[in-house]
Enzyme design. Structure first.
Site, PDB file in Angstrom:
ATOM      1  N   CYS A  68       5.582  77.423 156.461  1.00  0.00           N
ATOM      2  CA  CYS A  68       6.940  77.285 156.984  1.00  0.00           C
ATOM      3  C   CYS A  68       7.775  78.543 156.769  1.00  0.00           C
ATOM      4  O   CYS A  68       8.881  78.651 157.308  1.00  0.00           O
ATOM      5  CB  CYS A  68       7.620  76.081 156.348  1.00  0.00           C
ATOM      6  SG  CYS A  68       6.950  74.506 156.915  1.00  0.00           S
ATOM      7  N   LYS A  92       8.911  80.515 159.947  1.00  0.00           N
ATOM      8  CA  LYS A  92       9.903  79.981 160.869  1.00  0.00           C
ATOM      9  C   LYS A  92      10.873  81.073 161.330  1.00  0.00           C
ATOM     10  O   LYS A  92      11.142  82.039 160.609  1.00  0.00           O
ATOM     11  CB  LYS A  92      10.714  78.867 160.197  1.00  0.00           C
ATOM     12  CG  LYS A  92      10.034  77.521 160.139  1.00  0.00           C
ATOM     13  CD  LYS A  92      10.997  76.478 159.589  1.00  0.00           C
ATOM     14  CE  LYS A  92      10.404  75.075 159.672  1.00  0.00           C
ATOM     15  NZ  LYS A  92      11.346  74.070 159.156  1.00  0.00           N
ATOM     16  N   ASP A 133      22.992  67.968 164.742  1.00  0.00           N
ATOM     17  CA  ASP A 133      23.067  68.359 163.340  1.00  0.00           C
ATOM     18  C   ASP A 133      21.775  68.946 162.789  1.00  0.00           C
ATOM     19  O   ASP A 133      21.631  69.087 161.572  1.00  0.00           O
ATOM     20  CB  ASP A 133      23.485  67.150 162.492  1.00  0.00           C
ATOM     21  CG  ASP A 133      24.906  66.685 162.818  1.00  0.00           C
ATOM     22  OD1 ASP A 133      25.808  67.544 162.844  1.00  0.00           O
ATOM     23  OD2 ASP A 133      25.091  65.485 163.062  1.00  0.00           O
ATOM     24  N   ASP A 173      15.682  66.252 161.163  1.00  0.00           N
ATOM     25  CA  ASP A 173      14.256  66.523 161.074  1.00  0.00           C
ATOM     26  C   ASP A 173      13.459  66.105 162.299  1.00  0.00           C
ATOM     27  O   ASP A 173      12.362  66.610 162.530  1.00  0.00           O
ATOM     28  CB  ASP A 173      13.679  65.829 159.836  1.00  0.00           C
ATOM     29  CG  ASP A 173      14.274  66.379 158.553  1.00  0.00           C
ATOM     30  OD1 ASP A 173      14.035  67.558 158.260  1.00  0.00           O
ATOM     31  OD2 ASP A 173      14.994  65.645 157.869  1.00  0.00           O
ATOM     32  N   ASP A 219       5.476  70.095 164.541  1.00  0.00           N
ATOM     33  CA  ASP A 219       5.530  71.178 163.569  1.00  0.00           C
ATOM     34  C   ASP A 219       4.156  71.841 163.494  1.00  0.00           C
ATOM     35  O   ASP A 219       3.134  71.153 163.436  1.00  0.00           O
ATOM     36  CB  ASP A 219       5.921  70.649 162.188  1.00  0.00           C
ATOM     37  CG  ASP A 219       6.634  71.693 161.338  1.00  0.00           C
ATOM     38  OD1 ASP A 219       6.123  72.831 161.260  1.00  0.00           O
ATOM     39  OD2 ASP A 219       7.677  71.382 160.759  1.00  0.00           O
ATOM     40  N   ASP A 257       8.312  64.910 158.757  1.00  0.00           N
ATOM     41  CA  ASP A 257       9.544  64.764 159.541  1.00  0.00           C
ATOM     42  C   ASP A 257       9.813  63.302 159.879  1.00  0.00           C
ATOM     43  O   ASP A 257      10.973  62.870 159.934  1.00  0.00           O
ATOM     44  CB  ASP A 257       9.461  65.579 160.828  1.00  0.00           C
ATOM     45  CG  ASP A 257       9.608  67.070 160.600  1.00  0.00           C
ATOM     46  OD1 ASP A 257      10.109  67.448 159.525  1.00  0.00           O
ATOM     47  OD2 ASP A 257       9.217  67.851 161.488  1.00  0.00           O
ATOM     48  N   SER A 272      -4.934  73.077 172.836  1.00  0.00           N
ATOM     49  CA  SER A 272      -5.362  74.305 172.165  1.00  0.00           C
ATOM     50  C   SER A 272      -5.202  75.495 173.101  1.00  0.00           C
ATOM     51  O   SER A 272      -5.291  75.341 174.323  1.00  0.00           O
ATOM     52  CB  SER A 272      -6.825  74.187 171.710  1.00  0.00           C
ATOM     53  OG  SER A 272      -7.675  74.020 172.839  1.00  0.00           O
ATOM     54  N   ASP A 318      13.884  66.552 154.639  1.00  0.00           N
ATOM     55  CA  ASP A 318      12.808  67.140 153.853  1.00  0.00           C
ATOM     56  C   ASP A 318      13.086  68.616 153.641  1.00  0.00           C
ATOM     57  O   ASP A 318      13.809  69.256 154.390  1.00  0.00           O
ATOM     58  CB  ASP A 318      11.422  66.875 154.441  1.00  0.00           C
ATOM     59  CG  ASP A 318      11.195  67.480 155.806  1.00  0.00           C
ATOM     60  OD1 ASP A 318      12.155  67.952 156.432  1.00  0.00           O
ATOM     61  OD2 ASP A 318      10.032  67.476 156.250  1.00  0.00           O
TER      62      ASP A 318
END
EC number: 2.7.9.3
Length: 335
Positions: A18, A21, A52, A55, A72, A95, A145, A228
């Protein structure tokens, strides 16, 4: 298990997990104007959308059920392909748990440099993802993929929840304690792993642990506000929660749990770029005078598959602060 002395997946990516990001400030500038008019014949009422930066998206559908949709994916955070698959899947499923839901079905998202990496390693990545989905009781049914210069893996996940018992980032209120269900330091330990090849089993165990039990405990305790803690760090996600809820979070830095070796790894120079960007983004909205730069960076450390940050007490999770009425326009006060 992959022999990381032969192929080190983390060396095929500029970032990792992460921490790769897009910086939160840049991301908000891009998506801020994307809310369009909802068609009159929309399939359901949008309960949570872009407003806002929560998640996942949530739509109320027939029968009093809320549908949760999220996705994600990221570049390798560890060298072992099976572990990377497990971590990426747990992170994507998180999430849904962070919204108070249960994952129902997921689709694989895989980018793979076919000419640079054996496809047998991709099989291991997918096997890891499938194992975690099975553990979560979530169907894994196909996916997509592409041939890409950097390996990337994750999931698109659909879940369900009770629309009247959601966990949202905009429902915090003054007087609630703040609980954190996993320790911090994953970003610096993953950066050290990428730089040195050292393997941190305790970090892998944290990243592959599902947030299902934490979400269930939060709901059972009557919580309505949670998020999270992933790529924007504890400070970044806490800022978003406090901003959306119109409150200030008072954070007790000494109460925040850290993974063994995290502070030492930071002192040795192992810090993902995303952690520093997180701190730079939050600093104008926070009072950080009570802590040194090292501690501030750990509080902003870019986590991969981190825990839940809950406005409320969660059995077994440390209380790390509380929400109060908005103070001087600040969203965070660190003590």
């Amino acid at each position: 298990m992959n022999d990381s002395t032969t192929v080190r997946l983390t060396q095929f990516a500029r970032g990792g997990g992460c921490a790769c990001k897009i910086p939160p400030g840049e991301l908000e500038a891009v998506v801020g104007g994307l809310i369009g008019r909802v068609p009159d014949d929309a399939a359901g009422e949008l309960l949570v959308g872009l407003d806002d930066g929560d998640d996942a998206a949530v739509v109320r559908i027939s029968g009093g059920t809320a549908l949760i949709a999220t996705t994600d994916f990221f570049t390798p955070v560890v060298d072992d392909p099976y572990d990377w698959g497990r971590i990426a899947a747990a992170n994507a499923l998180s999430d849904v748990y962070a919204m108070g839901g249960r994952p129902v079905v997921a689709l694989n998202l895989l980018s793979w440099p076919r000419e640079a990496l054996p496809f047998e390693l991709a099989t291991e990545v997918l096997r890891g993802g499938a194992q975690v989905c099975a553990l979560a009781g979530c169907h894994l049914a196909g996916g997509h993929s592409v041939d890409d210069a950097e390996p990337k893996y994750g999931l698109a996940v659909t879940g369900t929840a009770d629309p009247d018992r959601l966990l949202r980032n905009d429902s915090g209120r003054a007087g609630l304690p703040l609980s954190l269900t996993k320790p911090l330091g994953l970003g610096v330990l993953n950066a050290r792993h990428k730089a040195t090849g050292e393997r941190f089993e305790h970090a892998v165990a944290v990243m592959t642990a599902l947030n299902a039990d934490a979400a269930e405990a939060a709901l059972a305790a009557g919580a309505t506000c949670a998020t999270d803690v992933t790529g924007f760090g504890l400070l970044g996600h806490l800022h978003k929660l406090a901003r959306a809820s119109g409150v200030t979070a008072v954070l007790d830095a000494a109460a925040v749990p850290l993974l063994e070796g995290a502070r030492e790894s930071l002192r040795a120079g192992h810090l993902p770029g995303g952690s520093r960007r997180n701190l730079d983004w939050v600093r104008p909205h926070a009072d950080l005078e009570a802590v040194d730069t090292e501690t501030a960076l750990l509080l902003a450390d870019a986590q991969t598959s981190g825990g839940l940050l809950v406005a409320g007490e969660v059995p077994g999770a440390p209380v790390i602060g509380e929400l109060v009425a908005r103070v001087d326009g600040r969203t965070i006060l660190v003590a």
